[in-house]
Design a protein around this motif. Structure first.
Motif, PDB file in Angstrom:
ATOM      1  N   SER A  24       0.828  -1.189   0.000  1.00  0.00           N
ATOM      2  CA  SER A  24       0.000   0.000   0.000  1.00  0.00           C
ATOM      3  C   SER A  24       0.878   1.261   0.000  1.00  0.00           C
ATOM      4  N   SER A  25       0.660   2.127  -0.969  1.00  0.00           N
ATOM      5  CA  SER A  25       1.451   3.353  -1.072  1.00  0.00           C
ATOM      6  C   SER A  25       0.713   4.491  -0.354  1.00  0.00           C
ATOM      7  N   SER A  26       1.194   5.709  -0.526  1.00  0.00           N
ATOM      8  CA  SER A  26       0.517   6.871   0.077  1.00  0.00           C
ATOM      9  C   SER A  26       0.598   8.018  -0.922  1.00  0.00           C
ATOM     10  N   LEU A  27      -0.156   9.076  -0.655  1.00  0.00           N
ATOM     11  CA  LEU A  27      -0.119  10.208  -1.586  1.00  0.00           C
ATOM     12  C   LEU A  27       1.288  10.830  -1.608  1.00  0.00           C
ATOM     13  N   ALA A  28       1.933  10.889  -0.427  1.00  0.00           N
ATOM     14  CA  ALA A  28       3.278  11.479  -0.372  1.00  0.00           C
ATOM     15  C   ALA A  28       4.238  10.690  -1.271  1.00  0.00           C
ATOM     16  N   LYS A  29       4.166   9.353  -1.192  1.00  0.00           N
ATOM     17  CA  LYS A  29       5.054   8.512  -2.009  1.00  0.00           C
ATOM     18  C   LYS A  29       4.733   8.676  -3.490  1.00  0.00           C
ATOM     19  N   LEU A  30       3.438   8.755  -3.792  1.00  0.00           N
ATOM     20  CA  LEU A  30       3.032   8.932  -5.192  1.00  0.00           C
ATOM     21  C   LEU A  30       3.576  10.253  -5.749  1.00  0.00           C
ATOM     22  N   ILE A  31       3.465  11.314  -4.952  1.00  0.00           N
ATOM     23  CA  ILE A  31       3.939  12.629  -5.398  1.00  0.00           C
ATOM     24  C   ILE A  31       5.457  12.574  -5.630  1.00  0.00           C
ATOM     25  N   GLU A  32       6.155  11.901  -4.706  1.00  0.00           N
ATOM     26  CA  GLU A  32       7.607  11.782  -4.821  1.00  0.00           C
ATOM     27  C   GLU A  32       7.974  11.104  -6.145  1.00  0.00           C
ATOM     28  N   LYS A  33       7.218  10.076  -6.509  1.00  0.00           N
ATOM     29  CA  LYS A  33       7.492   9.326  -7.747  1.00  0.00           C
ATOM     30  C   LYS A  33       7.230  10.211  -8.977  1.00  0.00           C
ATOM     31  N   ILE A  34       6.124  10.922  -8.945  1.00  0.00           N
ATOM     32  CA  ILE A  34       5.785  11.764 -10.107  1.00  0.00           C
ATOM     33  C   ILE A  34       6.794  12.906 -10.239  1.00  0.00           C
ATOM     34  N   ALA A  35       7.310  13.365  -9.094  1.00  0.00           N
ATOM     35  CA  ALA A  35       8.284  14.471  -9.123  1.00  0.00           C
ATOM     36  C   ALA A  35       9.590  14.068  -9.819  1.00  0.00           C
ATOM     37  N   THR A  36       9.811  12.753  -9.996  1.00  0.00           N
ATOM     38  CA  THR A  36      11.047  12.326 -10.677  1.00  0.00           C
ATOM     39  C   THR A  36      10.947  12.519 -12.195  1.00  0.00           C
ATOM     40  N   ILE A  37       9.761  12.800 -12.711  1.00  0.00           N
ATOM     41  CA  ILE A  37       9.619  13.006 -14.170  1.00  0.00           C
ATOM     42  C   ILE A  37      10.137  14.420 -14.490  1.00  0.00           C
ATOM     43  N   PRO A  38      11.256  14.525 -15.231  1.00  0.00           N
ATOM     44  CA  PRO A  38      11.894  15.830 -15.383  1.00  0.00           C
ATOM     45  C   PRO A  38      10.975  16.908 -15.973  1.00  0.00           C
ATOM     46  N   GLN A  39      10.138  16.539 -16.964  1.00  0.00           N
ATOM     47  CA  GLN A  39       9.311  17.572 -17.626  1.00  0.00           C
ATOM     48  C   GLN A  39       8.198  18.100 -16.725  1.00  0.00           C
ATOM     49  N   ILE A  40       7.817  17.329 -15.696  1.00  0.00           N
ATOM     50  CA  ILE A  40       6.754  17.793 -14.789  1.00  0.00           C
ATOM     51  C   ILE A  40       7.380  18.773 -13.798  1.00  0.00           C
ATOM     52  N   GLU A  41       6.915  20.028 -13.867  1.00  0.00           N
ATOM     53  CA  GLU A  41       7.525  21.061 -13.033  1.00  0.00           C
ATOM     54  C   GLU A  41       6.661  21.436 -11.832  1.00  0.00           C
ATOM     55  N   ARG A  42       5.379  21.088 -11.926  1.00  0.00           N
ATOM     56  CA  ARG A  42       4.474  21.441 -10.825  1.00  0.00           C
ATOM     57  C   ARG A  42       3.551  20.270 -10.510  1.00  0.00           C
ATOM     58  N   ILE A  43       3.317  20.056  -9.218  1.00  0.00           N
ATOM     59  CA  ILE A  43       2.363  19.016  -8.800  1.00  0.00           C
ATOM     60  C   ILE A  43       1.389  19.635  -7.790  1.00  0.00           C
ATOM     61  N   ARG A  44       0.111  19.333  -7.976  1.00  0.00           N
ATOM     62  CA  ARG A  44      -0.925  19.769  -7.032  1.00  0.00           C
ATOM     63  C   ARG A  44      -1.828  18.582  -6.735  1.00  0.00           C
ATOM     64  N   TYR A  45      -2.596  18.661  -5.663  1.00  0.00           N
ATOM     65  CA  TYR A  45      -3.568  17.600  -5.362  1.00  0.00           C
ATOM     66  C   TYR A  45      -4.812  18.203  -4.721  1.00  0.00           C
ATOM     67  N   THR A  46      -5.950  17.619  -5.020  1.00  0.00           N
ATOM     68  CA  THR A  46      -7.214  18.090  -4.443  1.00  0.00           C
ATOM     69  C   THR A  46      -8.260  16.996  -4.590  1.00  0.00           C
ATOM     70  N   THR A  47      -9.230  16.803  -3.682  1.00  0.00           N
ATOM     71  CA  THR A  47      -9.516  17.544  -2.492  1.00  0.00           C
ATOM     72  C   THR A  47      -9.069  16.735  -1.286  1.00  0.00           C
ATOM     73  N   SER A  48      -8.504  17.389  -0.306  1.00  0.00           N
ATOM     74  CA  SER A  48      -7.983  16.681   0.855  1.00  0.00           C
ATOM     75  C   SER A  48      -8.966  16.753   2.015  1.00  0.00           C
ATOM     76  N   HIS A  49      -8.865  15.768   2.890  1.00  0.00           N
ATOM     77  CA  HIS A  49      -9.679  15.761   4.110  1.00  0.00           C
ATOM     78  C   HIS A  49      -8.740  15.931   5.297  1.00  0.00           C
ATOM     79  N   PRO A  50      -9.107  16.769   6.282  1.00  0.00           N
ATOM     80  CA  PRO A  50      -8.216  16.974   7.432  1.00  0.00           C
ATOM     81  C   PRO A  50      -7.797  15.668   8.128  1.00  0.00           C
TER      82      PRO A  50
END
Ligand code: SAM
Ligand code: SF4
Length: 454
Positions: free
Chosen positions: A218-244
């Motif tokens: 089981s992964s997490s959103l933080a791990k997923l974001i970290e993986k996507i951030a390794t794609i050089p052409q992707i310069e910005r990452i956002r996520y929505t909608t979050s629950h407290p």
């Protein structure tokens, strides 16, 4: 090519779904049109979150009737499909109320749309599919064929098991489902190859994401974001909608460690009163919210915050409402959404005895919105004369240009503000479209910033 017109109501998940329905229909010979009148097929992608949703749908359907009749008289056909959460919630009832509708399809079953269209044309029979099969849905959706801009949505998670007492989502979108990490990463990679610079990870409870990684864990959103951030052409990452409740420490820390993660978070609280939060079944308190905000600001001091608020929830007193006002003053938001409570049939709060009178809801909403607007203006004004990177998404249509004939570009700041700049000519516009450039802000407006490219 046949012509397809899509009208979309509601959240970004619906925008994503409409784009996918467009992809599905493009693959079987349809191209889009802005005019419902000319269309061979019209899809209305509906939202059920607040009242008047079905009234809007039936007035749209009423307007389509003469177009559909005209098509028939000229020997061709207009297929009308109702998709989205109203379709899921009201089902066959829609067929009973409107003769215009040929297809009813739910948000978890629209991958079958081309098949349903085939059946309508062949068998001359109305079709309905309201199955909940998110797994099949994502496997069966085609790769996006539509031209992709600088920013793209990727759904990572759907549905909700939280059952807030005011909300229809758990009933219309089903229980929580997270896609596999690899599939999301592949989508992001493909979009990056098409020139996308910003990935917007979407989910009804995006931070509850728990999809499987390549080791089957089981992964997490933080791990997923970290993986996507390794794609050089992707310069910005956002996520929505979050629950407290799902705002985990590793996700908060990601805002320190992952520079591509934008310093902006939409984190709905709904009310500042613990009594109301309890009645809403939110399972978090105002103190929990303050703690999260404190940690987020430690992780990323320039964090911009946004939220959703509901006023006039059953039993809300003046004192409860003042707690909401107090929370807003203490947090200081950049931009927010606020709504009057709208009883949704089938949800527990709709049957609550102590409903708040409409005029009280109106007065509270006006007061809250005044404060939120003041905060938005204050936030925007902070950027007067500042410099910031802006991702340019599109050219302003002529009708929307604020200043004569000069070409204007629309972009987004890291804090999701709209930024407008003027450019000399079409060549210069093309040079910046789809790219990030440094901009000096000349003038802050209530809901946008005007600047110049440095
Ligand atoms: N999952 C998100 C969360 O937990 O905050 C929000 C999803 S909901 C689609 C978007 C927003 O619609 C909610 O945050 C809430 O403010 C608003 N909303 C939902 N049901 C509502 C209702 N019955 N009346 C008024 N606003 C409502
Ligand atoms: Fe609706 Fe609550 Fe689920 Fe958000 S968390 S989608 S408001 S039930």
């Amino acid at each position: 090519m046949k012509k397809l017109h899509i009208k979309t109501y509601g959240c970004q998940m619906n925008v994503f779904d409409s784009d996918r329905m467009q992809d599905l229909m493009t693959a079987v010979g349809y191209e889009t049109t802005d005019e419902a009148k000319d269309a061979d097929m019209v899809i209305i992608n509906t939202c059920h979150i607040r009242e008047k949703a079905s009234e809007k749908l039936f007035s749209d359907l009423g307007r389509l009737r003469p177009f559909k009749d005209e098509k028939k008289q000229s020997g061709s056909e207009m297929i009308v499909a109702v998709a989205g959460c109203v379709a899921q919630a009201e089902g066959e009832e829609i067929f009973k109320r409107s003769k215009v509708v040929d297809i009813i399809v739910g948000p978890e079953s629209y991958q079958t749309l081309p098949d349903l269209v085939g059946k309508v044309l062949r068998d001359k029979k109305r079709q309905i599919n309201l199955d909940f099969t998110p797994n099949d849905k994502f496997d069966l959706l085609p790769e996006s064929s539509a031209g992709t801009g600088a920013s793209a949505f990727v759904t990572v998670q759907e549905g909700c098991d939280k059952f807030c007492t005011f909300c229809v989502v758990p009933y219309t979108r089903g229980s929580e489902y997270s896609r596999e990490e690899k599939k999301i990463y592949d989508d992001a990679l493909r979009l990056a190859d098409k020139g996308v610079k910003e990935i917007y990870l979407l989910g009804q409870n995006v931070n509850a994401y728990h999809g499987l990684d390549e080791k089957g864990q089981s992964s997490s959103l933080a791990k997923l974001i970290e993986k996507i951030a390794t794609i050089p052409q992707i310069e910005r990452i956002r996520y929505t909608t979050s629950h407290p409740r799902d705002m985990s420490d590793d996700l908060i820390l990601a805002h320190t460690n992952i520079k591509k993660l934008m310093p902006f978070l939409h984190l709905p609280i709904q009310s500042g009163s613990n009594n109301i939060l309890k009645a809403m079944n939110r399972k978090h308190s105002r103190q929990d919210y303050f703690k999260i905000i404190e940690n987020l600001r430690k992780a990323r001091p320039d964090m911009g915050l946004s939220s959703d608020f509901i006023v006039g929830f059953p039993t809300e007193t003046d004192e409860d409402f003042e707690q909401t006002m107090d929370l807003v003053r203490q947090v200081g938001f950049t931009q927010c959404y606020s709504f009057k409570y709208s009883p949704r049939p089938g949800t527990p709060a709709a049957d609550a005895k102590m409903q708040v009178a409409e005029d009280i809801k109106d007065a509270r909403l006006a007061k809250l919105q005044k404060l939120l607007t003041e905060q938005q203006i204050t936030f925007n004004k902070k950027f007067n004369n500042a410099q910031m990177p802006v991702l340019f998404e599109r050219e302003a249509p002529k009708s929307a240009r604020y200043n004569g004939e000069k070409i204007q570009l629309w972009g987004k700041s890291p804090w999701l503000q709209s930024v407008i700049v003027e450019v000399g000519d079409e060549n210069e516009a093309q040079k910046y479209l789809g790219k990030i450039a440094q901009v000096k802000i000349l003038h802050a407006r209530p809901s946008s910033l005007v600047g110049e490219i440095i």
